[in-house]
Design an enzyme around this catalytic site. Structure first.
Site, mmCIF file in Angstrom:
data_model
loop_
_atom_site.group_PDB
_atom_site.id
_atom_site.type_symbol
_atom_site.label_atom_id
_atom_site.label_comp_id
_atom_site.label_asym_id
_atom_site.label_seq_id
_atom_site.Cartn_x
_atom_site.Cartn_y
_atom_site.Cartn_z
ATOM 1 C CG HIS A 295 -3.376 -0.363 -6.701
ATOM 2 N ND1 HIS A 295 -3.761 0.220 -5.517
ATOM 3 C CD2 HIS A 295 -3.355 -1.711 -6.450
ATOM 4 C CE1 HIS A 295 -3.959 -0.731 -4.603
ATOM 5 N NE2 HIS A 295 -3.711 -1.906 -5.153
ATOM 6 C CD GLU B 130 -3.005 3.511 -5.147
ATOM 7 O OE1 GLU B 130 -3.938 2.694 -5.284
ATOM 8 O OE2 GLU B 130 -1.909 3.221 -4.650
ATOM 9 N NE ARG C 152 -4.343 -1.237 0.133
ATOM 10 C CZ ARG C 152 -4.503 -2.294 -0.673
ATOM 11 N NH1 ARG C 152 -3.564 -2.614 -1.551
ATOM 12 N NH2 ARG C 152 -5.603 -3.007 -0.629
HETATM 13 P P1 NAP Z 1 -1.116 -11.844 4.217
HETATM 14 O O1 NAP Z 1 -1.049 -13.238 3.727
HETATM 15 O O2 NAP Z 1 -1.971 -11.512 5.376
HETATM 16 O O3 NAP Z 1 0.382 -11.378 4.512
HETATM 17 C C1 NAP Z 1 0.705 -10.199 5.154
HETATM 18 C C2 NAP Z 1 1.886 -10.471 6.058
HETATM 19 O O4 NAP Z 1 2.294 -9.238 6.633
HETATM 20 C C3 NAP Z 1 1.571 -11.426 7.187
HETATM 21 O O5 NAP Z 1 2.378 -12.554 7.056
HETATM 22 C C4 NAP Z 1 1.890 -10.643 8.468
HETATM 23 O O6 NAP Z 1 2.623 -11.503 9.320
HETATM 24 C C5 NAP Z 1 2.751 -9.501 7.956
HETATM 25 N N1 NAP Z 1 2.622 -8.302 8.767
HETATM 26 C C6 NAP Z 1 1.507 -7.776 9.341
HETATM 27 N N2 NAP Z 1 1.827 -6.700 10.065
HETATM 28 C C7 NAP Z 1 3.162 -6.544 9.955
HETATM 29 C C8 NAP Z 1 4.085 -5.617 10.490
HETATM 30 N N3 NAP Z 1 3.699 -4.652 11.330
HETATM 31 N N4 NAP Z 1 5.378 -5.750 10.158
HETATM 32 C C9 NAP Z 1 5.792 -6.757 9.353
HETATM 33 N N5 NAP Z 1 4.971 -7.666 8.822
HETATM 34 C C10 NAP Z 1 3.672 -7.561 9.128
HETATM 35 O O7 NAP Z 1 -1.576 -10.866 3.063
HETATM 36 P P2 NAP Z 1 -1.297 -10.988 1.488
HETATM 37 O O8 NAP Z 1 -2.410 -11.688 0.841
HETATM 38 O O9 NAP Z 1 0.101 -11.472 1.280
HETATM 39 O O10 NAP Z 1 -1.423 -9.433 1.078
HETATM 40 C C11 NAP Z 1 -0.552 -8.485 1.647
HETATM 41 C C12 NAP Z 1 -0.954 -7.072 1.262
HETATM 42 O O11 NAP Z 1 -0.652 -6.855 -0.101
HETATM 43 C C13 NAP Z 1 -2.450 -6.758 1.358
HETATM 44 O O12 NAP Z 1 -2.835 -6.419 2.673
HETATM 45 C C14 NAP Z 1 -2.608 -5.607 0.398
HETATM 46 O O13 NAP Z 1 -2.451 -4.388 1.078
HETATM 47 C C15 NAP Z 1 -1.464 -5.802 -0.579
HETATM 48 N N6 NAP Z 1 -1.934 -6.192 -1.931
HETATM 49 C C16 NAP Z 1 -1.710 -5.350 -2.960
HETATM 50 C C17 NAP Z 1 -2.099 -5.724 -4.227
HETATM 51 C C18 NAP Z 1 -1.838 -4.828 -5.404
HETATM 52 O O14 NAP Z 1 -2.634 -4.811 -6.328
HETATM 53 N N7 NAP Z 1 -0.743 -4.096 -5.410
HETATM 54 C C19 NAP Z 1 -2.751 -6.941 -4.459
HETATM 55 C C20 NAP Z 1 -2.971 -7.757 -3.375
HETATM 56 C C21 NAP Z 1 -2.553 -7.380 -2.108
HETATM 57 P P3 NAP Z 1 2.727 -11.246 10.896
HETATM 58 O O15 NAP Z 1 1.341 -11.207 11.421
HETATM 59 O O16 NAP Z 1 3.553 -12.388 11.365
HETATM 60 O O17 NAP Z 1 3.455 -9.950 11.066
HETATM 61 C C1 GLV Z 2 -5.283 -4.939 -3.923
HETATM 62 O O1 GLV Z 2 -4.592 -4.007 -3.721
HETATM 63 C C2 GLV Z 2 -5.783 -5.809 -2.908
HETATM 64 O O2 GLV Z 2 -5.596 -5.533 -1.724
HETATM 65 O O3 GLV Z 2 -6.398 -6.816 -3.279
#
Ligand code: NAP
Ligand code: GLV
Length: 333
Positions: A291, A272, A243
């Site tokens: 994005h 954004e 983000r």
């Molecule tokens: P996820 O599986 O929940 O992974 C997020 C990881 O971040 C978790 O393993 C969590 O582990 C860690 N985390 C949480 N708080 C933290 C902190 N303070 N410091 C360090 N690590 C931390 O989520 P995901 O599916 O991989 O998605 C991650 C993020 O990507 C989403 O929330 C979204 O904002 C972004 N995203 C962007 C796009 C795009 O289009 N660019 C698409 C999809 C997702 P711990 O709890 O162990 O810390």
């Molecule tokens: C995209 O940014 C998502 O969080 O799915």
């Protein structure tokens, strides 16, 4: 069943057709916002009045006032995204409203985009294109457009969840060493994946590439700022597909201008959308895309389909395919 369903944007037919069919069979009206731009907040609230379910995108501010404007009929907020930092999940829980999201189906597409940005930045692809456009390509040049190696270099992954792990798998295929940081990641779990667990400070100071994959929370807001950027190598490159608000934009512009780090490649920005004349867009060492992490035909179809399924289940009072558990607050970018 009285009331209506509010879908805040045109979404792929894989989801919208499901919502339409459900409305037809259950006698609910469908309120669909069809503009190219998302509804302004006041209209968002107005259109939600009396809704039993809303299907939202990450552009919509879904706070307590929105929920109160929708009224007591609202049972479910179904977000077509995995990130829910635009939704006050705690306020929804307090009102008995279920929140759904679309994890997993966008993991590989987003990891691909993170890696595309990493490669594009490492090998200076956009600078290369501009070099030709500007008539600079007059010979093969032994010293021009030299980038960074991937093989043998270190990738630091901040937020070792679904997408972070998928990026790590790609990095291992490129013979990179991977350092990962998440609050609950243990050395043993990291080792099983062939990566090393490290704290944020170590990760930032040892990595040649740093890729952000944590959610946006009050804890991660501006996690990358002047102080943390200063820990990075002057040759390091920062990739952000998490983000925009996880990075302090002003500090990043400074760091890229003054050689604190070598380059950045961003899919998400703060603000954004990023204005076309923003300082980040004028920097040779910064790539910005709008994005598009999950923007493949198949991924967006799957996201829309799950968002529709979550919406329908929530309206029926059934368990969602993916319900958001964390009681987080809305995070200001
Ligand atoms: P996820 O599986 O929940 O992974 C997020 C990881 O971040 C978790 O393993 C969590 O582990 C860690 N985390 C949480 N708080 C933290 C902190 N303070 N410091 C360090 N690590 C931390 O989520 P995901 O599916 O991989 O998605 C991650 C993020 O990507 C989403 O929330 C979204 O904002 C972004 N995203 C962007 C796009 C795009 O289009 N660019 C698409 C999809 C997702 P711990 O709890 O162990 O810390
Ligand atoms: C995209 O940014 C998502 O969080 O799915």
């Amino acid at each position: 069943m009285p009331g209506h369903i509010f879908v805040t944007r045109i979404i792929p037919a894989a989801g919208l057709d499901r919502v339409r069919a459900f409305c037809a069979e259950s006698g609910l009206a469908l309120t669909l916002w069809e503009d190219r731009l998302p509804p302004p907040y006041s209209i968002l609230c107005e259109q939600a009045r009396g809704a039993v379910g809303v299907l939202t995108t990450l552009n919509d501010r879904i706070d307590a006032a929105f929920m109160d404007a929708a009224g007591e009929s609202l049972r479910v907020i179904s977000q077509m995204a995995v990130g829910v930092d635009n939704i006050d999940v705690g306020a929804a829980a307090a009102r008995g409203i279920t929140v759904g999201n679309t994890p997993g189906v966008l993991t590989e597409a987003t990891a691909d985009l993170a890696f595309a940005l990493l490669l594009a930045s490492a090998r200076r692809l956009y600078e290369g294109t501009r070099y030709i456009e500007e008539g600079e390509w007059i010979t093969w040049d032994p010293t021009a457009l030299l980038g960074g190696d991937l093989s043998g270099s270190t990738l630091g992954i901040v937020g070792y969840g679904r997408i972070g792990r998928a990026v790590a798998r790609r990095a291992r295929g490129f013979d990179m060493r991977v350092l990962a940081y998440s609050r609950t990641l243990t050395a043993e779990a990291a080792r099983r994946d062939g990566v090393e667990a490290g704290d944020l400070e170590r990760l930032l100071s040892e990595s040649d590439y740093v890729s952000l994959h944590c959610p946006m929370t009050p804890e991660t807001r501006r996690l990358i700022n002047a102080d943390t950027l200063a820990l990075m190598k002057p040759t390091a490159r920062l990739i952000n597909t998490a983000r925009g608000g996880v990075v302090d934009t002003e500090a990043l512009v400074e760091a890229l201008t003054n050689g604190v780090i070598a380059a950045a490649a961003l899919d998400v920005t703060d603000p954004e959308p990023l204005p076309a004349d923003h300082p980040l867009m004028r920097l040779e060492n910064c790539i910005v895309v709008p994005h598009i992490g999950s923007a493949t035909v198949g991924t967006r179809d799957r996201m829309a389909s799950i968002a529709a399924a979550n919406l329908i289940a929530g309206v029926r009072g059934e368990p969602l395919l993916h319900a958001v558990q964390a009681a987080g607050g809305l995070v200001k970018p």
